[in-house]
Write a protein that holds these residues in place. Structure first.
Motif, PDB file in Angstrom:
ATOM      1  N   LEU A   4      -4.044 -11.083  11.567  1.00  0.00           N
ATOM      2  CA  LEU A   4      -4.337 -12.122  10.573  1.00  0.00           C
ATOM      3  C   LEU A   4      -3.166 -13.101  10.436  1.00  0.00           C
TER       4      LEU A   4
ATOM      5  N   TYR B 284      -4.173  -2.955   7.202  1.00  0.00           N
ATOM      6  CA  TYR B 284      -5.405  -3.743   7.090  1.00  0.00           C
ATOM      7  C   TYR B 284      -5.529  -4.325   5.684  1.00  0.00           C
ATOM      8  N   GLY B 285      -6.439  -5.269   5.521  1.00  0.00           N
ATOM      9  CA  GLY B 285      -6.658  -5.888   4.212  1.00  0.00           C
ATOM     10  C   GLY B 285      -6.904  -4.873   3.113  1.00  0.00           C
ATOM     11  N   LYS B 286      -7.589  -3.798   3.455  1.00  0.00           N
ATOM     12  CA  LYS B 286      -7.909  -2.773   2.447  1.00  0.00           C
ATOM     13  C   LYS B 286      -6.656  -2.028   1.985  1.00  0.00           C
TER      14      LYS B 286
ATOM     15  N   ASP C 148     -16.800  -7.151  14.173  1.00  0.00           N
ATOM     16  CA  ASP C 148     -17.545  -6.173  13.366  1.00  0.00           C
ATOM     17  C   ASP C 148     -16.573  -5.242  12.640  1.00  0.00           C
ATOM     18  N   GLN C 149     -15.497  -4.880  13.336  1.00  0.00           N
ATOM     19  CA  GLN C 149     -14.491  -3.998  12.735  1.00  0.00           C
ATOM     20  C   GLN C 149     -13.317  -4.858  12.253  1.00  0.00           C
ATOM     21  N   PRO C 150     -12.640  -4.432  11.168  1.00  0.00           N
ATOM     22  CA  PRO C 150     -11.567  -5.274  10.622  1.00  0.00           C
ATOM     23  C   PRO C 150     -10.405  -5.477  11.598  1.00  0.00           C
ATOM     24  N   ASP C 151      -9.875  -6.686  11.590  1.00  0.00           N
ATOM     25  CA  ASP C 151      -8.617  -6.952  12.297  1.00  0.00           C
ATOM     26  C   ASP C 151      -7.461  -6.526  11.411  1.00  0.00           C
ATOM     27  N   ASN C 152      -6.345  -6.157  12.047  1.00  0.00           N
ATOM     28  CA  ASN C 152      -5.184  -5.762  11.241  1.00  0.00           C
ATOM     29  C   ASN C 152      -4.429  -6.995  10.743  1.00  0.00           C
TER      30      ASN C 152
END
Ligand code: ABU
Length: 546
Positions: free
Chosen positions: A120, A51-53, A112-116
């Motif tokens: 992306l 994920y972005g994080k 609402d929840q992050p996309d992987n």
């Protein structure tokens, strides 16, 4: 979690195109005929658990970040190379409702929840896929076309730097680059290098607005504090073929679009100087006060150049500000062959020149130049103390932000400066000559081929070539309203089919009494005469049953 080298290994061992082919099946995309596959250049690896994080600035994520960007670069390079392939589509057209509803694997809705990151990357790919390849050699739809790779590199660096042009303290290099480039542009216009000023703006319309704003302030500085109530009824003049931004600016600035006088043009779209003088006299007789004249150097549709010297003489006689809108034509100043078309521009008080048009700089890059030093600053400055402190540790005149009507300002200069370094002034000149050569080729082909009619019989002055196509059902109709009515429908019908098919793209419009006609423009040096032939053949093919 996998390390980046594992991704890269995975990416090398994954069968090219696996994920993307699957997407394509799921999409049910009909687009298989001509498209050179993106997946050849874009070998996917698996980012579905990341994920972005998980990228920087999370600690120890340098390799993962590099792996993700490597993927992205592969994808972008695939797009760049596909944009240059003549058998690839210029566009994969979908109606707004289709894109809004979402295509399999691609949704515009926000989660609402992050996309992987896998998703992306697919989103990045699909964003390009459903967009328009404006760098394709067969894209003729807009004045700004092409995909200059040095410019692209510059734009990437600009985004990486992610800074603001308003102060030297946050953009020391970019501010000085802007100074160097603007000085060079003023010299090319024919002004003294040391005199004058300028600014890069968000587009030609805003550059034109600056011209009117400065002219009004020059004659009526009290407008800044007292507003239009303190001024007489002003009038400004521009040709009937000029850009609509003059009327829009007059509305924005409180002058009123009805106080913009649209001066008559000759049959090539050039302002008639005697008409300008008559309009000025007529407006004065009505009690209005003329203050601003725009001369267009390269009109949007015909590519016409107004006779600047003759207009400058009139402005001199009536003490009016002369602005030259060279948004489109300014690029020709770089060509030894074509710069004479702007003769007299050195007599302008201000100039609009968009390097993102004829010079092929990636959008956007639009300059406003003025031959009076200090006027931009005086007109616009408000000394916001949190930004433009006078007690800084450097010369605060380099804080260019207070010269503008914006606060934050995007860095448009770097890509242009880098391209100028890469090509030299000579390189820009050759690029422009090539585009002009394509326009001449199209003009000659239109004369040679049957069933096409030129809108203007004379050789194009700029790279605009305007023409009608006569489909079989119109060829025997005598000239008159019925033929005009049906001819008006031809260009939109062909354009609609052209967009569905996606192999080329050209614009059309009516103008004055002339019914819809095609306007072809050349600003992409990748275009060759074979692309011009393709365009004409495609129009014939798509129009044969009309
Ligand atoms: N005046 C903005 C550009 C218009 C065009 O590309 O046709």
């Amino acid at each position: 979690m996998q390390k980046a080298h594992e991704y890269i290994n995975a990416y090398n061992s994954t069968k090219p195109g696996e994920r993307l082919s699957k997407d394509k099946q799921e999409n049910g995309s009909s687009d298989t005929t001509h498209e050179a596959p993106l997946e050849k250049a874009y070998i996917p690896s698996d980012f579905s658990g990341i994920y972005g994080k998980d990228l920087l600035p999370s600690s120890g994520r340098e390799e993962v970040t590099r792996g993700f960007f490597q993927e992205l670069v592969n994808l972008l390079l695939g797009y760049v190379s596909q944009s240059q392939q003549r058998n690839s589509k210029v566009l994969d057209f979908h109606h707004p409702h289709q894109l809004k509803e979402g295509l399999e694997g691609f949704s515009l809705e926000l989660p609402d929840q992050p996309d992987n990151l896998e998703q992306l990357l697919v989103d990045c790919r699909d964003t390009l896929k459903y967009g328009v390849k404006t760098g394709h050699p067969r894209f003729f739809n807009q004045l700004s076309t092409g995909l200059d790779l040095i410019g692209l590199a510059g734009e990437w660096l600009t985004s990486t730097a992610n800074t603001n042009m308003f102060t030297y303290e946050v953009s020391p290099v970019f501010v000085l680059m802007e100074e160097v480039v603007l000085k060079k542009m003023r010299k090319i216009v024919g002004w003294s290098e040391e005199e004058g000023d300028g600014i890069f703006c968000p587009g030609g319309s805003i550059s034109n607005l600056y011209g009117i704003l400065l002219a009004r302030y020059f004659f009526y500085p009290e407008v800044k504090t007292k507003g239009m109530m303190a001024l007489p009824r002003l009038a400004m003049f521009t040709s009937e073929h000029s850009h609509y931004s003059f009327r829009k600016s007059a509305a924005v600035l409180g002058i009123g679009s009805e106080n913009v006088v649209l001066v008559k043009c000759d049959d090539r779209g050039k302002m008639i100087p005697s008409e300008l003088e008559s309009c000025i006299i007529a407006v004065k007789a009505k009690g209005c006060v003329p203050f601003f004249v725009n001369a267009t150097a390269g009109s949007t549709v015909y590519g016409a150049f107004d006779p600047i010297h003759a207009l400058a003489d009139i402005c001199q006689r009536h003490k009016l500000w002369l602005h030259v809108d060279a948004a489109w034509g300014g690029g020709l100043l770089m060509s030894r062959i074509h710069r004479a078309k702007l003769q007299g521009i050195e007599r302008a008080w201000s100039v609009t020149w968009n390097p993102h048009k004829m010079m092929g700089v990636p959008l956007q890059c639009s300059s406003f130049l003025v031959n009076k030093k200090g006027l931009l600053q005086d007109c616009n400055q408000l000394h916001a103390e949190y930004l433009f402190q006078s007690d800084k540790n450097y010369d605060p005149s380099y804080d260019t932000g207070d010269k503008t009507i914006q606060c934050g300002r995007h860095v448009d200069i770097f890509k242009f400066w880098l391209m100028w370094k890469a090509k030299g002034s000579e390189g820009f000149g050759s690029q422009i000559n090539k585009c002009m050569g394509n326009a001449e080729y199209l003009f000659e082909e239109l004369q040679r081929r049957t069933n096409f009619e030129l809108v203007l019989r004379s050789k194009p002055e700029h790279s605009n070539v305007c023409f009608w196509y006569l489909p079989p059902s119109l060829r025997t109709l005598p000239p008159g309203p019925e033929r005009d009515r049906r001819l008006h429908e031809v260009a939109p019908k062909i354009k609609a089919k052209m967009m569905e098919h996606g192999m080329t793209m050209i614009g059309y419009q009516p103008l004055g009494s002339k019914v819809n006609f095609f306007r072809c423009v050349f600003s992409n040096p990748a275009t060759q005469p074979e692309d011009v032939d393709f365009l004409l053949d495609e129009i014939v093919r798509l129009g044969e049953d009309l």
